[in-house]
Write a protein that holds these residues in place. Sequence first.
Motif, PDB file in Angstrom:
ATOM      1  N   ILE A  79      36.090  57.736  30.329  1.00 36.04           N
ATOM      2  CA  ILE A  79      35.771  57.331  31.699  1.00 36.04           C
ATOM      3  C   ILE A  79      36.378  58.322  32.672  1.00 36.04           C
ATOM      4  N   GLY A  80      35.583  58.708  33.647  1.00 34.34           N
ATOM      5  CA  GLY A  80      36.060  59.585  34.705  1.00 34.34           C
ATOM      6  C   GLY A  80      35.709  59.016  36.060  1.00 34.34           C
ATOM      7  N   LEU A  81      36.351  59.557  37.083  1.00 35.64           N
ATOM      8  CA  LEU A  81      36.112  59.129  38.456  1.00 35.64           C
ATOM      9  C   LEU A  81      35.111  60.075  39.098  1.00 35.64           C
ATOM     10  N   GLY A  82      33.941  59.522  39.489  1.00 32.19           N
ATOM     11  CA  GLY A  82      32.925  60.348  40.115  1.00 32.19           C
ATOM     12  C   GLY A  82      33.189  60.543  41.590  1.00 32.19           C
ATOM     13  N   GLN A  83      33.479  59.447  42.287  1.00 28.43           N
ATOM     14  CA  GLN A  83      33.777  59.496  43.712  1.00 28.43           C
ATOM     15  C   GLN A  83      34.994  58.628  43.989  1.00 28.43           C
ATOM     16  N   GLY A  84      35.657  58.911  45.111  1.00 31.54           N
ATOM     17  CA  GLY A  84      36.808  58.122  45.501  1.00 31.54           C
ATOM     18  C   GLY A  84      38.110  58.864  45.343  1.00 31.54           C
ATOM     19  N   GLU A  85      39.154  58.301  45.913  1.00 29.09           N
ATOM     20  CA  GLU A  85      40.476  58.931  45.883  1.00 29.09           C
ATOM     21  C   GLU A  85      41.244  58.487  44.639  1.00 29.09           C
ATOM     22  N   PRO A  86      41.686  59.423  43.809  1.00 28.50           N
ATOM     23  CA  PRO A  86      42.464  59.045  42.630  1.00 28.50           C
ATOM     24  C   PRO A  86      43.690  58.219  43.021  1.00 28.50           C
ATOM     25  N   GLY A  87      43.922  57.144  42.301  1.00 27.96           N
ATOM     26  CA  GLY A  87      45.065  56.287  42.581  1.00 27.96           C
ATOM     27  C   GLY A  87      44.809  55.213  43.614  1.00 27.96           C
ATOM     28  N   SER A  88      43.651  55.247  44.273  1.00 29.52           N
ATOM     29  CA  SER A  88      43.344  54.230  45.272  1.00 29.52           C
ATOM     30  C   SER A  88      43.008  52.911  44.586  1.00 29.52           C
ATOM     31  N   LEU A  89      43.125  51.823  45.332  1.00 38.02           N
ATOM     32  CA  LEU A  89      42.799  50.507  44.783  1.00 38.02           C
ATOM     33  C   LEU A  89      41.355  50.462  44.312  1.00 38.02           C
ATOM     34  N   GLU A  90      40.441  50.999  45.117  1.00 34.83           N
ATOM     35  CA  GLU A  90      39.028  50.962  44.751  1.00 34.83           C
ATOM     36  C   GLU A  90      38.765  51.740  43.465  1.00 34.83           C
ATOM     37  N   ALA A  91      39.408  52.897  43.310  1.00 32.26           N
ATOM     38  CA  ALA A  91      39.216  53.700  42.101  1.00 32.26           C
ATOM     39  C   ALA A  91      39.755  52.973  40.870  1.00 32.26           C
ATOM     40  N   ILE A  92      40.939  52.397  41.000  1.00 33.01           N
ATOM     41  CA  ILE A  92      41.529  51.677  39.876  1.00 33.01           C
ATOM     42  C   ILE A  92      40.654  50.488  39.490  1.00 33.01           C
ATOM     43  N   ARG A  93      40.168  49.745  40.469  1.00 34.43           N
ATOM     44  CA  ARG A  93      39.320  48.586  40.174  1.00 34.43           C
ATOM     45  C   ARG A  93      38.022  49.014  39.484  1.00 34.43           C
ATOM     46  N   ALA A  94      37.430  50.097  39.930  1.00 34.37           N
ATOM     47  CA  ALA A  94      36.187  50.563  39.310  1.00 34.37           C
ATOM     48  C   ALA A  94      36.426  50.978  37.861  1.00 34.37           C
ATOM     49  N   VAL A  95      37.483  51.738  37.632  1.00 40.78           N
ATOM     50  CA  VAL A  95      37.774  52.224  36.284  1.00 40.78           C
ATOM     51  C   VAL A  95      38.111  51.072  35.335  1.00 40.78           C
ATOM     52  N   VAL A  96      38.975  50.163  35.776  1.00 44.36           N
ATOM     53  CA  VAL A  96      39.386  49.052  34.907  1.00 44.36           C
ATOM     54  C   VAL A  96      38.192  48.152  34.593  1.00 44.36           C
ATOM     55  N   THR A  97      37.391  47.822  35.590  1.00 43.87           N
ATOM     56  CA  THR A  97      36.243  46.947  35.362  1.00 43.87           C
ATOM     57  C   THR A  97      35.259  47.574  34.389  1.00 43.87           C
ATOM     58  N   LEU A  98      34.998  48.866  34.545  1.00 44.40           N
ATOM     59  CA  LEU A  98      34.077  49.540  33.631  1.00 44.40           C
ATOM     60  C   LEU A  98      34.663  49.579  32.219  1.00 44.40           C
ATOM     61  N   ALA A  99      35.945  49.881  32.108  1.00 45.22           N
ATOM     62  CA  ALA A  99      36.584  49.928  30.791  1.00 45.22           C
ATOM     63  C   ALA A  99      36.495  48.578  30.084  1.00 45.22           C
ATOM     64  N   TRP A 100      36.780  47.508  30.812  1.00 43.84           N
ATOM     65  CA  TRP A 100      36.719  46.171  30.196  1.00 43.84           C
ATOM     66  C   TRP A 100      35.286  45.797  29.823  1.00 43.84           C
ATOM     67  N   SER A 101      34.335  46.186  30.670  1.00 43.09           N
ATOM     68  CA  SER A 101      32.935  45.896  30.383  1.00 43.09           C
ATOM     69  C   SER A 101      32.498  46.583  29.093  1.00 43.09           C
ATOM     70  N   LEU A 102      32.880  47.849  28.938  1.00 43.55           N
ATOM     71  CA  LEU A 102      32.512  48.589  27.727  1.00 43.55           C
ATOM     72  C   LEU A 102      33.249  48.055  26.507  1.00 43.55           C
ATOM     73  N   PHE A 103      34.505  47.657  26.706  1.00 37.90           N
ATOM     74  CA  PHE A 103      35.274  47.079  25.597  1.00 37.90           C
ATOM     75  C   PHE A 103      34.586  45.808  25.090  1.00 37.90           C
ATOM     76  N   ASP A 104      34.178  44.953  26.024  1.00 37.74           N
ATOM     77  CA  ASP A 104      33.547  43.699  25.646  1.00 37.74           C
ATOM     78  C   ASP A 104      32.164  43.922  25.041  1.00 37.74           C
ATOM     79  N   ARG A 105      31.511  44.988  25.501  1.00 44.79           N
ATOM     80  CA  ARG A 105      30.154  45.245  25.030  1.00 44.79           C
ATOM     81  C   ARG A 105      30.149  45.874  23.641  1.00 44.79           C
ATOM     82  N   TYR A 106      31.080  46.798  23.406  1.00 49.26           N
ATOM     83  CA  TYR A 106      31.042  47.570  22.158  1.00 49.26           C
ATOM     84  C   TYR A 106      32.230  47.315  21.230  1.00 49.26           C
TER      85      TYR A 106
END
Length: 333
Positions: free
Chosen positions: A294-321
Motif C-alpha cells: 500500500i502506498g499513499l497517492g495523495q495527501g500529507e504523510p502522517g496526516s489523520l486523513e492519510a492514516i485513516r485511508a491506509v488503515v481502512t484499505l489495509a483492513w479491507s484487503l486483509f478481510d477480503r484475502y
Amino acid sequence: MSLGSSDRPLCEAYGLGLLDLDGVVYVGDEAVPGAVEALSTARGAGMNLAFLTNNASRTAGDVAAHLRELEIEADDADVVTAAEAVAHLVSDAVPVGSPVLLIGGEGLRVPLEERGLRCVTSLDDHPVAVVQGFHPDLGWRSLAEAAYAIESGLPWFASNIDMTIPTARGIAPGNGSLVQAVRNATGATPMVAGKPERALFDEALERMAAERPLMVGDRLDTDIDGAINAGLDSLAVLSGVNTLQDVMGLVASRRPTFVARDLSALVTAHPDVIVDGMTAECGAATAHAEGAVIGLGQGEPGSLEAIRAVVTLAWSLFDRYGRGVRLDGTLES
C-alpha cells in the motif's frame, strides 16, 4: 471491523478520555509533542480526563505532580495506576491488616498500605500473598524471594505484565519481563490487574462518573486489547510502542475504533473513508494497493486523513484475502 468515524471532534463525541501515559502523554520526562495543547483543548470542550498507567513504580500523586510539571491539569484522583488496581484485588482476597510480600517500590507500597495491608520483604515475615510491580531498582534477591514465597504456596498478584516500557533512551524491559523471570523459576501464573485485564479499567470507571468513555493508548496488546475486553471504544496513537504497520496487520477482533498519529486526534473530526477496490479515499488523502503493498497517492504523510485511508484499505484487503499488506514507504509510521 472498519475504522469508526465522527463528524465531531472526539473530545465532543466522548465524555471521558482514559489516557495511557508512557508513549501517549509523555516519554520519560518530556511531553509528547502537541500533547499538552491537545489535552487542554479537549478538557475545555468538556471531556473529562483520567490517566491510566500500568507502570507501578510511582504513586498516583507522583504521576499527577509530573503531569502538572508538564503543564497538564491533573489531580491525584485523576491518575489510576495498576498498583492501585492490584492493591484492590489483593485487599478483596485477604483480611485487612494481612502481611503481603512487596516485590516493587513506593508506587506499589503506598496503595497496598492505603488498603490496610502490611508490606514485608521476606518470606520469614509470614506474608499471605506476593504482590509484584515494576521498579527500576528491583534486583535478583527480590525476585528470588518472590519465587520462594510462591513455591511455598502463596497466591501471586502482579500489577501488569508489559514486557517492555518506553523510555527517553528507547524501549527497555518492563514488569512483564521481571514477572517472566519469576514464572520461569516457579511455573506459576500471577493474577494480573493492569491492562489488558479489566481490573484497571474497572478501578478507573468506578472513580470517574462520566458517560461514553474512550480509551487512548499506544500499545495494542495492553491499551487496545484491554479496551476491547472492557467493551470500550478506543483510539490507538502511533507516538509510542506500536507502529502503523502493526495496526494494519490486526485481525478484526483486535482493531481499535480510531487510529491517529498522536493526541491531536482528540480535537478533530474523523471523516468517513470510502473504499473502492484497491483504493481508499479520506478527505484529501488517497491510498492505493498494488498486490500486497500500500502506498499513499495523495495527501500529507502522517496526516489523520492519510492514516485513516491506509488503515481502512489495509483492513479491507486483509478481510477480503486473509493476508496482511505492507507500506511502500510513502507514509511515515
